[in-house]
Design a protein around this motif. Structure first.
Motif, PDB file in Angstrom:
ATOM      1  N   CYS A  97      26.340  10.605   8.617  1.00  0.00           N
ATOM      2  CA  CYS A  97      27.122   9.526   9.244  1.00  0.00           C
ATOM      3  C   CYS A  97      26.427   8.926  10.469  1.00  0.00           C
ATOM      4  CB  CYS A  97      28.517  10.036   9.595  1.00  0.00           C
ATOM      5  SG  CYS A  97      29.492  10.388   8.109  1.00  0.00           S
ATOM      6  N   ARG A 147      24.248  16.921   5.915  1.00  0.00           N
ATOM      7  CA  ARG A 147      25.301  17.143   4.925  1.00  0.00           C
ATOM      8  C   ARG A 147      24.688  17.477   3.586  1.00  0.00           C
ATOM      9  NH1 ARG A 147      28.108  11.288   4.508  1.00  0.00           N
ATOM     10  NH2 ARG A 147      29.445  12.389   3.052  1.00  0.00           N
ATOM     11  N   ASP A 178      36.536   8.908  -2.149  1.00  0.00           N
ATOM     12  CA  ASP A 178      35.651   9.782  -2.901  1.00  0.00           C
ATOM     13  C   ASP A 178      35.720  11.147  -2.216  1.00  0.00           C
ATOM     14  OD1 ASP A 178      32.973  11.198  -3.217  1.00  0.00           O
ATOM     15  OD2 ASP A 178      32.638   9.518  -4.572  1.00  0.00           O
ATOM     16  N   SER A 204      33.611  13.288  -1.589  1.00  0.00           N
ATOM     17  CA  SER A 204      32.470  13.610  -0.728  1.00  0.00           C
ATOM     18  C   SER A 204      32.274  12.632   0.426  1.00  0.00           C
ATOM     19  CB  SER A 204      31.191  13.689  -1.561  1.00  0.00           C
ATOM     20  OG  SER A 204      30.899  12.432  -2.134  1.00  0.00           O
ATOM     21  N   TYR A 205      33.103  11.593   0.514  1.00  0.00           N
ATOM     22  CA  TYR A 205      32.961  10.613   1.597  1.00  0.00           C
ATOM     23  C   TYR A 205      33.561  11.143   2.893  1.00  0.00           C
ATOM     24  CZ  TYR A 205      31.253   6.341  -0.679  1.00  0.00           C
ATOM     25  OH  TYR A 205      30.487   5.386  -1.289  1.00  0.00           O
ATOM     26  N   SER A 250      26.505  16.922   0.600  1.00  0.00           N
ATOM     27  CA  SER A 250      27.114  16.137  -0.474  1.00  0.00           C
ATOM     28  C   SER A 250      26.549  14.726  -0.643  1.00  0.00           C
ATOM     29  CB  SER A 250      28.622  16.039  -0.236  1.00  0.00           C
ATOM     30  OG  SER A 250      28.878  15.387   0.995  1.00  0.00           O
ATOM     31  N   ARG A 251      25.858  14.209   0.348  1.00  0.00           N
ATOM     32  CA  ARG A 251      25.376  12.824   0.286  1.00  0.00           C
ATOM     33  C   ARG A 251      24.009  12.752   0.962  1.00  0.00           C
ATOM     34  NH1 ARG A 251      28.021   9.192  -2.431  1.00  0.00           N
ATOM     35  NH2 ARG A 251      27.874   7.629  -0.846  1.00  0.00           N
ATOM     36  N   PRO A 252      23.217  11.725   0.646  1.00  0.00           N
ATOM     37  CA  PRO A 252      21.875  11.653   1.229  1.00  0.00           C
ATOM     38  C   PRO A 252      21.843  11.245   2.703  1.00  0.00           C
ATOM     39  CG  PRO A 252      22.245   9.804  -0.249  1.00  0.00           C
ATOM     40  CD  PRO A 252      23.437  10.704  -0.372  1.00  0.00           C
ATOM     41  N   ASP A 253      22.777  10.411   3.132  1.00  0.00           N
ATOM     42  CA  ASP A 253      22.716   9.886   4.489  1.00  0.00           C
ATOM     43  C   ASP A 253      23.817  10.466   5.363  1.00  0.00           C
ATOM     44  OD1 ASP A 253      20.545   8.105   3.989  1.00  0.00           O
ATOM     45  OD2 ASP A 253      21.953   6.748   3.005  1.00  0.00           O
ATOM     46  N   GLU A 304      31.947   7.135   6.927  1.00  0.00           N
ATOM     47  CA  GLU A 304      31.348   6.528   5.738  1.00  0.00           C
ATOM     48  C   GLU A 304      32.374   5.680   4.980  1.00  0.00           C
ATOM     49  OE1 GLU A 304      28.672   8.165   2.030  1.00  0.00           O
ATOM     50  OE2 GLU A 304      30.100   9.528   2.972  1.00  0.00           O
TER      51      GLU A 304
END
Length: 156
Positions: free
Chosen positions: A95, A88, A52, A54-55, A90-93, A59
Motif C-alpha cells: 500500500c 505483503r 476482493d 486480498s485487497y 497476497s499482492r505484488p504492490d 488499495e
C-alpha cells in the motif's frame, strides 16, 4: 507524533468505523480508509476485503479512483485506521507503494501495524517518499478493539 486537526480526527474516525465492515479473518486486519482531496471533499472509501478478499483498505479506496483519469491527488490526504503496509504476501504492490505512486500528500493513521503478519515500516517509507504522516495514537485503542480477535494472539 502529532495530534492532527479536528478535521483529521473526524475523517480518521470515519476510516475506523469503515473498518468494522471488513469481513472477520484470521489472516488480515480489519482496516478502513478514506481519501479526501485538498479541499476536504471525500473522494473514495475502502475497507479490507471490500471488493476482493486480498485487497487492503487503502488499495480498495485507490482502486475506486483509478478510472478517473482527470483526478489530481496532489494535496490529498488518506485517512487509514492502521499504518499502510510495506510488505505483503497476497499482492505484488504494498500500500505504501500505491500511495506514493498515486501522489497522496498526507497520510493520517491511528495505529502502527503490529508485528503479527509482517514487519512494516510504512510510516518511515512514506516520510522518505515526501509524504506528511500524522499519527493520532489516542484513537489506536479503537483499532485494537476492532482487531482484538487477532491482537490477542500478540499478547498471549
Amino acid at each position: 507524533m502529532r495530534d492532527g486537526t479536528g478535521e483529521d480526527r473526524r475523517w480518521l474516525r470515519a476510516a475506523i468505523e469503515l473498518s468494522r465492515l471488513s469481513p472477520p479473518s484470521p489472516s488480515h486486519y480489519a482496516v478502513g480508509a478514506v481519501v479526501v482531496d485538498r479541499h476536504g471533499v471525500p473522494l473514495a472509501t475502502g475497507y479490507t476485503g471490500e471488493t476482493d478478499p486480498s485487497y487492503h483498505a487503502e488499495e480498495a479506496a485507490l482502486a475506486k479512483l483509478a478510472a478517473r483519469e482527470d483526478l489530481d491527488l496532489v494535496g490529498a490526504t488518506l485517512y487509514t485506521s492502521m499504518e499502510p503496509c510495506t510488505a505483503r504476501r497476497s499482492r505484488p504492490d504494498p500500500c505504501t507503494g500505491l500511495l506514493l505512486a498515486a501522489g497522496v500528500a498526507r497520510v493520517v493513521l491511528a495505529l502502527r501495524e503490529p508485528l503479527l503478519f509482517a514487519d512494516c515500516d510504512g510510516v518511515a517509507t512514506l516520510r522518505q517518499g515526501g509524504v506528511d504522516v500524522v499519527e493520532i495514537g489516542d484513537l489506536g485503542d479503537l483499532v485494537i478493539e476492532i482487531n482484538a480477535h487477532l491482537l490477542s494472539r500478540c499478547r498471549s
